[in-house]
Design a protein around this motif. Sequence first.
Motif, short mmCIF file in Angstrom:
data_model
loop_
_atom_site.label_atom_id
_atom_site.label_comp_id
_atom_site.label_asym_id
_atom_site.label_seq_id
_atom_site.Cartn_x
_atom_site.Cartn_y
_atom_site.Cartn_z
N LEU A 183 2.75 48.87 -78.08
CA LEU A 183 1.40 49.21 -77.60
C LEU A 183 1.19 50.72 -77.46
O LEU A 183 0.13 51.25 -77.80
N LEU A 184 2.21 51.42 -76.96
CA LEU A 184 2.09 52.88 -76.77
C LEU A 184 1.89 53.57 -78.11
O LEU A 184 1.08 54.49 -78.24
N ARG A 185 2.65 53.11 -79.13
CA ARG A 185 2.52 53.70 -80.47
C ARG A 185 1.15 53.39 -81.06
O ARG A 185 0.47 54.28 -81.58
N GLU A 186 0.78 52.13 -80.94
CA GLU A 186 -0.50 51.66 -81.47
C GLU A 186 -1.67 52.45 -80.88
O GLU A 186 -2.62 52.80 -81.58
N ARG A 187 -1.60 52.75 -79.57
CA ARG A 187 -2.71 53.45 -78.89
C ARG A 187 -2.57 54.96 -78.92
O ARG A 187 -3.42 55.67 -78.39
N GLY A 188 -1.46 55.45 -79.47
CA GLY A 188 -1.29 56.90 -79.59
C GLY A 188 -1.13 57.62 -78.26
O GLY A 188 -1.59 58.75 -78.11
N VAL A 189 -0.45 57.00 -77.31
CA VAL A 189 -0.22 57.65 -76.01
C VAL A 189 0.85 58.73 -76.16
O VAL A 189 1.81 58.56 -76.91
N MET A 190 0.66 59.84 -75.46
CA MET A 190 1.62 60.95 -75.52
C MET A 190 2.78 60.65 -74.57
O MET A 190 2.58 60.49 -73.36
N VAL A 191 4.00 60.54 -75.12
CA VAL A 191 5.16 60.13 -74.33
C VAL A 191 6.25 61.21 -74.35
O VAL A 191 6.77 61.53 -75.42
N TYR A 192 6.58 61.75 -73.19
CA TYR A 192 7.74 62.63 -73.05
C TYR A 192 8.87 61.83 -72.41
O TYR A 192 8.88 61.61 -71.20
N THR A 193 9.80 61.35 -73.24
CA THR A 193 10.96 60.63 -72.72
C THR A 193 11.92 61.64 -72.09
O THR A 193 11.74 62.86 -72.22
N MET A 194 12.97 61.13 -71.47
CA MET A 194 13.99 62.05 -70.93
C MET A 194 14.64 62.86 -72.04
O MET A 194 15.06 63.99 -71.83
N LYS A 195 14.70 62.25 -73.23
CA LYS A 195 15.22 63.03 -74.37
C LYS A 195 14.37 64.28 -74.59
O LYS A 195 14.90 65.38 -74.79
N GLU A 196 13.05 64.13 -74.54
CA GLU A 196 12.16 65.29 -74.71
C GLU A 196 12.32 66.27 -73.55
O GLU A 196 12.25 67.49 -73.75
N VAL A 197 12.51 65.75 -72.34
CA VAL A 197 12.73 66.64 -71.20
C VAL A 197 13.99 67.47 -71.44
O VAL A 197 14.01 68.68 -71.22
N ASP A 198 15.04 66.81 -71.95
CA ASP A 198 16.29 67.53 -72.22
C ASP A 198 16.13 68.56 -73.34
O ASP A 198 16.64 69.67 -73.25
N ILE A 199 15.41 68.18 -74.40
CA ILE A 199 15.29 69.08 -75.55
C ILE A 199 14.33 70.23 -75.26
O ILE A 199 14.66 71.40 -75.45
N GLN A 200 13.13 69.89 -74.80
CA GLN A 200 12.08 70.91 -74.64
C GLN A 200 12.13 71.61 -73.29
O GLN A 200 11.69 72.75 -73.18
N GLY A 201 12.57 70.87 -72.27
CA GLY A 201 12.54 71.43 -70.93
C GLY A 201 11.18 71.25 -70.28
O GLY A 201 10.15 71.11 -70.95
N ILE A 202 11.18 71.26 -68.96
CA ILE A 202 9.95 71.08 -68.19
C ILE A 202 8.91 72.17 -68.47
O ILE A 202 7.71 71.86 -68.60
N PRO A 203 9.29 73.45 -68.60
CA PRO A 203 8.24 74.48 -68.81
C PRO A 203 7.40 74.24 -70.06
O PRO A 203 6.17 74.35 -70.01
N ALA A 204 8.05 73.89 -71.17
CA ALA A 204 7.29 73.65 -72.41
C ALA A 204 6.40 72.42 -72.26
O ALA A 204 5.24 72.41 -72.70
N ILE A 205 6.92 71.39 -71.63
CA ILE A 205 6.14 70.17 -71.45
C ILE A 205 4.93 70.44 -70.54
O ILE A 205 3.80 70.04 -70.84
N ALA A 206 5.17 71.14 -69.44
CA ALA A 206 4.08 71.44 -68.51
C ALA A 206 2.98 72.26 -69.19
O ALA A 206 1.79 72.06 -68.96
N GLN A 207 3.42 73.17 -70.06
CA GLN A 207 2.45 74.00 -70.78
C GLN A 207 1.58 73.15 -71.71
O GLN A 207 0.36 73.33 -71.79
N GLN A 208 2.22 72.20 -72.43
CA GLN A 208 1.47 71.32 -73.33
C GLN A 208 0.50 70.43 -72.55
O GLN A 208 -0.63 70.18 -72.98
N VAL A 209 0.96 69.96 -71.40
CA VAL A 209 0.10 69.10 -70.57
C VAL A 209 -1.10 69.90 -70.05
O VAL A 209 -2.24 69.43 -70.09
#
Length: 297
Positions: A183-209
């Motif tokens: 459903l998440l893929r089908e609806r195109g929801v933006m998902v930051y998994t813990m993997k993304e938190v580890d790779i990008q870090g909170i600052p980059a994610i917060a900036q995108q949000v």
Amino acid sequence: KDIGILGVPMDLGQGRRGVDMGPSAMRYGRLQEVLEGLGHRVHDYGDVRVPVVESLRHAQQEPGGMGYLEAIRTVCLDTIAAIDQMPAEVFPIVLGGDHSIAMGSVTGASRGERIGVIWVDAHADFNTPETSPSGNIHGMPLAHLCGLGDPRLVHLGRPGAKVRPEDVVLIGIRSLDPGEVRLLRERGVMVYTMKEVDIQGIPAIAQQVAAKFKGFSRVHVSLDADVLDPEIAPGVGTPVPGGLTYREAHLLMELLADARIVTSLDMVEVNPILDIANRTAKIMVELASSLLGKKIY
Ligand code: ARG
Ligand code: MN
Ligand code: MN
Ligand code: MN
């Protein structure tokens, strides 16, 4: 800011007792005093009434948690009504209770307008009654806010979806059911998994949000205590290892505060029975203070 605190001691969306004590635990953790200390004006609007689970025994005859649907629906409607009582410029903080309350809090906080949602959680809570392996309604609120699932929960308060799937960001995700992934893929929801938190870090994610929600007049943060690593926040009913550290969680709140986009908050899934000396509620109070502008320098 003018802040309105509302408790919703809901424990009908899942099977573990004790999450109904979440509002008391966070009040005992001095939420109001801490926010007043930051210079905010804070009014506590008390609790929405939630029926005691024992008084609903007959409902348990339906499989899973769906027997509580009508009771949950009523509590969510009362939550919307309670937020409507607050002046429009008030920043509502809704204290759960399990995450099923978000169908009420987000709808109420939207005030009938477009609203962005930042869902900070180990889980996506994007099941429908059809996809849910547990039948627990606390695993379904975000799907229903987006218009998927049981019509009695989708059309809560006013007809139709309350949130556009493209206006949702999930952060901290590390446990998804197969139907949710679809459903998440089908609806195109933006998902930051813990993997993304580890790779990008909170600052980059917060900036995108922050960039995503720039120009939105309403943005809601729905903070599930189980996004935190269970080592630091053991008082939750559905713990998943590998969560946000204390510092990541605070940094996320601080950067969202700097972005000045957030207009409402809920803090859910704190279960004092499973906690160690109110640790989880205390961290949630601290996170609220970071989100609401606490600066140490
Ligand atoms: N995905 C699981 C379910 O549907 C767990 C949901 C946990 N949700 C929560 N709000 N803690 O049952
Ligand atoms: Mn109860
Ligand atoms: Mn949740
Ligand atoms: Mn969760």
